[in-house]
Write a protein that holds these residues in place. Structure first.
Motif, PDB file in Angstrom:
ATOM      1  N   SER A   1     -10.225  -3.601 -34.397  1.00  0.00           N
ATOM      2  CA  SER A   1      -9.574  -4.870 -34.070  1.00  0.00           C
ATOM      3  C   SER A   1      -8.508  -4.676 -32.995  1.00  0.00           C
ATOM      4  O   SER A   1      -8.231  -5.569 -32.198  1.00  0.00           O
ATOM      5  CB  SER A   1      -8.985  -5.533 -35.320  1.00  0.00           C
ATOM      6  OG  SER A   1      -8.170  -4.634 -35.997  1.00  0.00           O
ATOM      7  N   MET A   2      -7.965  -3.447 -32.940  1.00  0.00           N
ATOM      8  CA  MET A   2      -7.002  -3.166 -31.887  1.00  0.00           C
ATOM      9  C   MET A   2      -7.687  -3.188 -30.508  1.00  0.00           C
ATOM     10  O   MET A   2      -7.145  -3.714 -29.535  1.00  0.00           O
ATOM     11  CB  MET A   2      -6.399  -1.795 -32.141  1.00  0.00           C
ATOM     12  CG  MET A   2      -5.258  -1.484 -31.216  1.00  0.00           C
ATOM     13  SD  MET A   2      -4.843   0.241 -31.420  1.00  0.00           S
ATOM     14  CE  MET A   2      -4.122   0.524 -29.845  1.00  0.00           C
ATOM     15  N   ILE A   3      -8.917  -2.639 -30.501  1.00  0.00           N
ATOM     16  CA  ILE A   3      -9.681  -2.636 -29.246  1.00  0.00           C
ATOM     17  C   ILE A   3     -10.015  -4.074 -28.839  1.00  0.00           C
ATOM     18  O   ILE A   3      -9.923  -4.443 -27.679  1.00  0.00           O
ATOM     19  CB  ILE A   3     -10.978  -1.793 -29.418  1.00  0.00           C
ATOM     20  CG1 ILE A   3     -10.647  -0.303 -29.623  1.00  0.00           C
ATOM     21  CG2 ILE A   3     -11.921  -1.975 -28.220  1.00  0.00           C
ATOM     22  CD1 ILE A   3     -10.016   0.373 -28.435  1.00  0.00           C
ATOM     23  N   ILE A   4     -10.372  -4.883 -29.872  1.00  0.00           N
ATOM     24  CA  ILE A   4     -10.719  -6.275 -29.568  1.00  0.00           C
ATOM     25  C   ILE A   4      -9.520  -7.015 -28.972  1.00  0.00           C
ATOM     26  O   ILE A   4      -9.649  -7.757 -27.986  1.00  0.00           O
ATOM     27  CB  ILE A   4     -11.213  -7.007 -30.837  1.00  0.00           C
ATOM     28  CG1 ILE A   4     -12.491  -6.336 -31.371  1.00  0.00           C
ATOM     29  CG2 ILE A   4     -11.478  -8.482 -30.535  1.00  0.00           C
ATOM     30  CD1 ILE A   4     -13.658  -6.384 -30.438  1.00  0.00           C
ATOM     31  N   SER A   5      -8.319  -6.776 -29.548  1.00  0.00           N
ATOM     32  CA  SER A   5      -7.174  -7.498 -28.988  1.00  0.00           C
ATOM     33  C   SER A   5      -6.871  -7.031 -27.569  1.00  0.00           C
ATOM     34  O   SER A   5      -6.403  -7.812 -26.734  1.00  0.00           O
ATOM     35  CB  SER A   5      -5.930  -7.388 -29.884  1.00  0.00           C
ATOM     36  OG  SER A   5      -5.964  -6.251 -30.664  1.00  0.00           O
ATOM     37  N   LEU A   6      -7.170  -5.759 -27.329  1.00  0.00           N
ATOM     38  CA  LEU A   6      -7.000  -5.250 -25.964  1.00  0.00           C
ATOM     39  C   LEU A   6      -7.932  -6.002 -25.012  1.00  0.00           C
ATOM     40  O   LEU A   6      -7.521  -6.465 -23.941  1.00  0.00           O
ATOM     41  CB  LEU A   6      -7.316  -3.750 -25.951  1.00  0.00           C
ATOM     42  CG  LEU A   6      -6.855  -2.949 -24.737  1.00  0.00           C
ATOM     43  CD1 LEU A   6      -5.379  -3.142 -24.476  1.00  0.00           C
ATOM     44  CD2 LEU A   6      -7.156  -1.465 -24.958  1.00  0.00           C
ATOM     45  N   LEU A   7      -9.205  -6.164 -25.455  1.00  0.00           N
ATOM     46  CA  LEU A   7     -10.179  -6.880 -24.620  1.00  0.00           C
ATOM     47  C   LEU A   7      -9.757  -8.343 -24.457  1.00  0.00           C
ATOM     48  O   LEU A   7      -9.862  -8.920 -23.385  1.00  0.00           O
ATOM     49  CB  LEU A   7     -11.576  -6.789 -25.240  1.00  0.00           C
ATOM     50  CG  LEU A   7     -12.223  -5.401 -25.253  1.00  0.00           C
ATOM     51  CD1 LEU A   7     -13.587  -5.457 -25.933  1.00  0.00           C
ATOM     52  CD2 LEU A   7     -12.369  -4.864 -23.837  1.00  0.00           C
ATOM     53  N   ARG A   8      -9.266  -8.884 -25.568  1.00  0.00           N
ATOM     54  CA  ARG A   8      -8.799 -10.281 -25.562  1.00  0.00           C
ATOM     55  C   ARG A   8      -7.733 -10.456 -24.472  1.00  0.00           C
ATOM     56  O   ARG A   8      -7.739 -11.408 -23.712  1.00  0.00           O
ATOM     57  CB  ARG A   8      -8.244 -10.589 -26.963  1.00  0.00           C
ATOM     58  CG  ARG A   8      -7.539 -11.907 -27.172  1.00  0.00           C
ATOM     59  CD  ARG A   8      -8.498 -13.055 -27.317  1.00  0.00           C
ATOM     60  NE  ARG A   8      -8.600 -13.811 -26.073  1.00  0.00           N
ATOM     61  CZ  ARG A   8      -9.409 -14.837 -25.880  1.00  0.00           C
ATOM     62  NH1 ARG A   8     -10.232 -15.224 -26.841  1.00  0.00           N
ATOM     63  NH2 ARG A   8      -9.444 -15.470 -24.741  1.00  0.00           N
ATOM     64  N   SER A   9      -6.846  -9.447 -24.384  1.00  0.00           N
ATOM     65  CA  SER A   9      -5.756  -9.552 -23.415  1.00  0.00           C
ATOM     66  C   SER A   9      -6.254  -9.424 -21.978  1.00  0.00           C
ATOM     67  O   SER A   9      -5.585  -9.827 -21.036  1.00  0.00           O
ATOM     68  CB  SER A   9      -4.698  -8.484 -23.691  1.00  0.00           C
ATOM     69  OG  SER A   9      -5.174  -7.216 -23.277  1.00  0.00           O
ATOM     70  N   MET A  10      -7.429  -8.843 -21.831  1.00  0.00           N
ATOM     71  CA  MET A  10      -7.995  -8.705 -20.484  1.00  0.00           C
ATOM     72  C   MET A  10      -8.612 -10.027 -20.021  1.00  0.00           C
ATOM     73  O   MET A  10      -8.662 -10.320 -18.838  1.00  0.00           O
ATOM     74  CB  MET A  10      -9.114  -7.654 -20.451  1.00  0.00           C
ATOM     75  CG  MET A  10      -8.735  -6.304 -20.978  1.00  0.00           C
ATOM     76  SD  MET A  10      -7.709  -5.440 -19.811  1.00  0.00           S
ATOM     77  CE  MET A  10      -7.244  -4.021 -20.792  1.00  0.00           C
ATOM     78  N   ALA A  11      -9.153 -10.780 -20.986  1.00  0.00           N
ATOM     79  CA  ALA A  11      -9.824 -12.036 -20.642  1.00  0.00           C
ATOM     80  C   ALA A  11      -8.826 -12.942 -19.926  1.00  0.00           C
ATOM     81  O   ALA A  11      -7.624 -12.864 -20.153  1.00  0.00           O
ATOM     82  CB  ALA A  11     -10.359 -12.700 -21.897  1.00  0.00           C
ATOM     83  N   GLY A  12      -9.333 -13.772 -19.062  1.00  0.00           N
ATOM     84  CA  GLY A  12      -8.441 -14.579 -18.227  1.00  0.00           C
ATOM     85  C   GLY A  12      -8.312 -13.929 -16.875  1.00  0.00           C
ATOM     86  O   GLY A  12      -8.706 -14.482 -15.858  1.00  0.00           O
ATOM     87  N   GLU A  13      -7.821 -12.699 -16.916  1.00  0.00           N
ATOM     88  CA  GLU A  13      -7.768 -11.910 -15.680  1.00  0.00           C
ATOM     89  C   GLU A  13      -9.175 -11.608 -15.195  1.00  0.00           C
ATOM     90  O   GLU A  13      -9.445 -11.576 -14.008  1.00  0.00           O
ATOM     91  CB  GLU A  13      -7.132 -10.559 -15.971  1.00  0.00           C
ATOM     92  CG  GLU A  13      -5.690 -10.419 -15.653  1.00  0.00           C
ATOM     93  CD  GLU A  13      -5.219  -9.110 -16.229  1.00  0.00           C
ATOM     94  OE1 GLU A  13      -5.411  -8.090 -15.550  1.00  0.00           O
ATOM     95  OE2 GLU A  13      -4.708  -9.100 -17.377  1.00  0.00           O
ATOM     96  N   MET A  14     -10.012 -11.294 -16.173  1.00  0.00           N
ATOM     97  CA  MET A  14     -11.405 -11.001 -15.836  1.00  0.00           C
ATOM     98  C   MET A  14     -12.313 -11.638 -16.877  1.00  0.00           C
ATOM     99  O   MET A  14     -11.846 -12.048 -17.938  1.00  0.00           O
ATOM    100  CB  MET A  14     -11.640  -9.491 -15.726  1.00  0.00           C
ATOM    101  CG  MET A  14     -11.146  -8.674 -16.887  1.00  0.00           C
ATOM    102  SD  MET A  14     -11.212  -6.894 -16.550  1.00  0.00           S
ATOM    103  CE  MET A  14      -9.624  -6.590 -15.802  1.00  0.00           C
TER     104      MET A  14
END
Ligand SMILES: Nc1ncnc2c1ncn2[C@@H]1O[C@H](COP(=O)(O)OP(=O)(O)OP(=O)(O)O)[C@@H](O)[C@H]1O
Ligand SMILES: [Mg+2]
Lengths: 391, 222
Positions: B181-194
């Motif tokens: 889930s930590m990895i998912i939140s990391l990906l979540r934080s990338m969304a928008g930018e990419m």
């Protein structure tokens, strides 16, 4: 970080696996270096020998044979003519056109005499002339002179001095049939590596007396005054002046020996080149194995942006590194090998041929790159989608 | 859909493999669009063609039929060479098995895309490592990192070129739930930018995305 540092890291990680490939190159490079070094030392020592030899021309009676036939049966052949040169004719040599170029004319008479219970080869010489010719001999004791006051003076070669216990001042008696001479050893010639090591050397007159060949000489060694003299021409003039004698210039003799060395060199070189081909295969198979091992890594690299050209460059660079390392180590090994082999094979002492380090390494680098062609082809066939899917 | 820019557009795409003499259709007439900055999860049973779809979008593979537009550019029929250049600049990959190069440090692994792109300036590496919270692990080799850390290095590698699209194929598949889930939140934080497209089997994790695309028998079932 650059592409080549990627390759270097990869190589340092798989050093043990790449060792086989490097060894293959080492063997090939060492073989080439050893052959080149050894044979150029051999050729060099031949030239040096031809200078040291002192004489540029050797004059000998021509050996003519007449077939002996009775009826239709061959009975072998008979050597005719006196196989000696008349001492009285030697002076005629100074009537040739290039006579001013003649610096030394050294007559010699060879034969066998008994010394104690053994036979020795004796060589009668004109001490003054001979000494001019063989100025580089190291004599323990003194050179012989033409007239010993009490005894004939002799010098002995190192090969007979030791076993017979002869040193400066020893007294000996030489016999031939009923003739005998008492003689005193004035000196021992330190080993020259030449045939004189086994000779007993005495004044010409004494040898003629002992062998019963008064006024006869076996051969003449003639030294022309200059290095670039037309020795061949002088030889021809001598032959014209003395019918029945043959004059062979040293350069002719050296040329024959060189031809032989050259022949051996080509066969040795052929073997080296075969070794090189085999080593190409070794490198190729090692690298092919490493590509197989790195299928996934190559797939990753392609997925993160490596182009075909970059993948191929990395493999070629790896091949080149293997070639370079192998080539340099091979140079060292080959140089050491030739420093052991050349003295044994050709009595020559080679020095490291730094001038071939670069060309040999270059050849090895090319070999390594050539060996990378197949692995590179294989790497290009890798489908990243395929290898990354199968975890 | 119309006012936002389409980053990924798949039009009637199909993928068939020849297995022996039998042709297997893995993807059939796929039509979908993913907007710029969207975070989309792709779900479906094993063998439903999720990885195949990701490879098509990521230009690692080309469709047997149909067209794929990335950032408005039709990538079907482009040469291998053009695709390499396009892929470098547009797509970053994250895999289930991390796929880091074992002989390289975290820093070097992240720098890899820059090296291949011929980019001398490697400040982006430091930024990317910071972004995934691994600045202090930059000199570690993959074997010296935990699974979660390795996957974060892989994410840093995927974003170092600042791609428009981040493709993550089961990024949590090899990780425990917390790390996942930590990895998912990391990906979540990338969304928008990419634009982020993630394959997952975990519905709970998929709920973190903006939208879920379900693949069934080689087609989209929504
Ligand atoms: N190169 C190929 N040749 C033949 N069949 C293939 C090839 N690649 C994939 N397939 C098949 O295509 C189907 C879909 O594979 P894919 O890897 O896309 O599934 P997936 O949805 O990612 O599955 P998973 O969840 O297990 O990863 C599978 O049945 C697979 O066997
Ligand atoms: Mg999959």
């Amino acid at each position: 970080m650059h592409l080549h540092s990627l390759v270097l890291k990869d190589i340092s990680r798989r050093k043990t696996k790449l060792l086989v490939a490097v060894l293959g190159v080492v063997v090939a490079s060492a073989a080439i270096v050893a052959v080149v070094t050894t044979f150029s030392a051999a050729t060099g020592s031949l030239y040096e020998e031809s200078n040291n030899f002192g004489a540029n021309i050797i004059v000998r009676p021509e050996v003519r044979t007449i077939p002996l036939v009775t009826g239709s049966t061959s009975m072998g052949s008979l050597f005719t003519g006196e196989n000696y040169i008349e001492e009285s004719e030697i002076a005629n040599i100074y009537t040739i056109m290039h006579s001013s170029k003649l610096s030394v004319v050294a007559p010699r008479l060879y034969g066998v005499a008994e010394l104690g219970n053994s036979s020795v080869v004796i060589m009668g010489v004109d001490p003054e002339q001979e000494r001019n010719l063989k100025s580089w001999w190291n004599v323990k004791g003194n050179w012989i002179s033409s007239e010993g006051l009490m005894h004939t003076e002799v010098m002995v070669g190192s090969d007979i001095a030791t076993p017979m216990g002869l040193t400066e001042g020893s007294f000996i008696t030489l016999r031939n049939g009923n003739t005998s001479i008492d003689a005193r050893v004035t000196g021992v010639i330190e080993s020259t590596g030449g045939s004189e090591d086994a000779y007993l050397i005495l004044p010409l007159v004494a040898s003629q007396h002992l062998l019963g060949r008064e006024g006869k000489v076996s051969s003449l060694e003639v030294r022309a005054l200059c290095n670039t003299c037309p020795v061949e021409e002088i030889s021809m003039e001598i032959e014209e002046k003395f019918p029945g004698l043959e004059a062979r210039s040293m350069s002719q003799i050296v040329r024959n020996e060189l031809a032989m060395v050259e022949h051996t060199r080509s066969s040795a070189m052929a073997v080296s080149i075969i070794t090189l081909l085999v080593s190409t295969l070794t490198v190729a198979s090692t690298m092919l194995a490493s590509v197989n091992e790195k299928l996934k890594e190559i797939g990753i690299m392609r997925a993160v942006g490596a182009s075909d050209f970059q993948v191929v460059s990395m493999l070629f660079f790896e091949g080149a590194i293997i070639g370079a390392v192998g080539g340099i180590i091979g140079f060292i090994v080959g140089t050491i090998a030739s420093s052991i082999a050349a003295p044994l094979l050709f009595q020559a002492t080679p020095s490291p041929m730094w001038e071939i380090l670069l060309p040999v390494t270059g050849i090895c680098v090319l070999t390594g790159m050539l060996a990378s062609v197949l692995p590179a082809k294989k790497a290009l066939g890798i489908d990243p989608a395929e290898v990354l899917r199968s975890v | 859909m119309s006012d936002d820019k389409m980053m990924i557009r798949v039009q009637g795409a199909a993928k068939r493999y020849l297995v022996g003499t039998v042709e297997v259709e893995v993807l059939r007439d796929i039509n979908m669009g993913i907007r710029e900055g969207e975070f989309v999860s792709v779900m479906g049973q094993s063998g439903s063609g999720k990885t195949t779809l990701m490879n098509l979008i990521g230009m690692l593979d080309s469709p047997s039929d149909g067209n794929i537009f990335i950032d408005g550019v039709d990538i079907t029929g482009k040469s291998q060479k053009e695709l390499v250049g396009l892929r470098r600049r547009t797509v970053g990959f994250v895999f289930q098995q991390f796929h880091l190069i074992p002989s390289l440090t975290a820093y070097e692994n992240v720098a890899l895309p820059l090296v291949f792109a011929g980019e001398k300036d490697q400040r982006a590496v430091t930024d990317a490592l910071e972004r995934v919270g691994l600045s202090h692990r930059r000199e570690h080799k993959p074997a010296e990192l935990s699974g979660g850390e390795q996957q974060r290095v892989a994410i840093a590698r995927a974003i170092v070129m600042k791609p428009k699209i981040l493709l993550a194929d089961e990024p949590t598949g090899a990780l425990d739930a917390t790390t996942g889930s930590m990895i998912i939140s990391l990906l979540r934080s990338m969304a928008g930018e990419m634009t982020v497209v993630m394959v997952t089997h975990n519905r709970e994790l998929a709920l973190h995305s903006d939208r879920i695309v379900n693949l069934k028998d080689g087609n989209i079932a929504e």
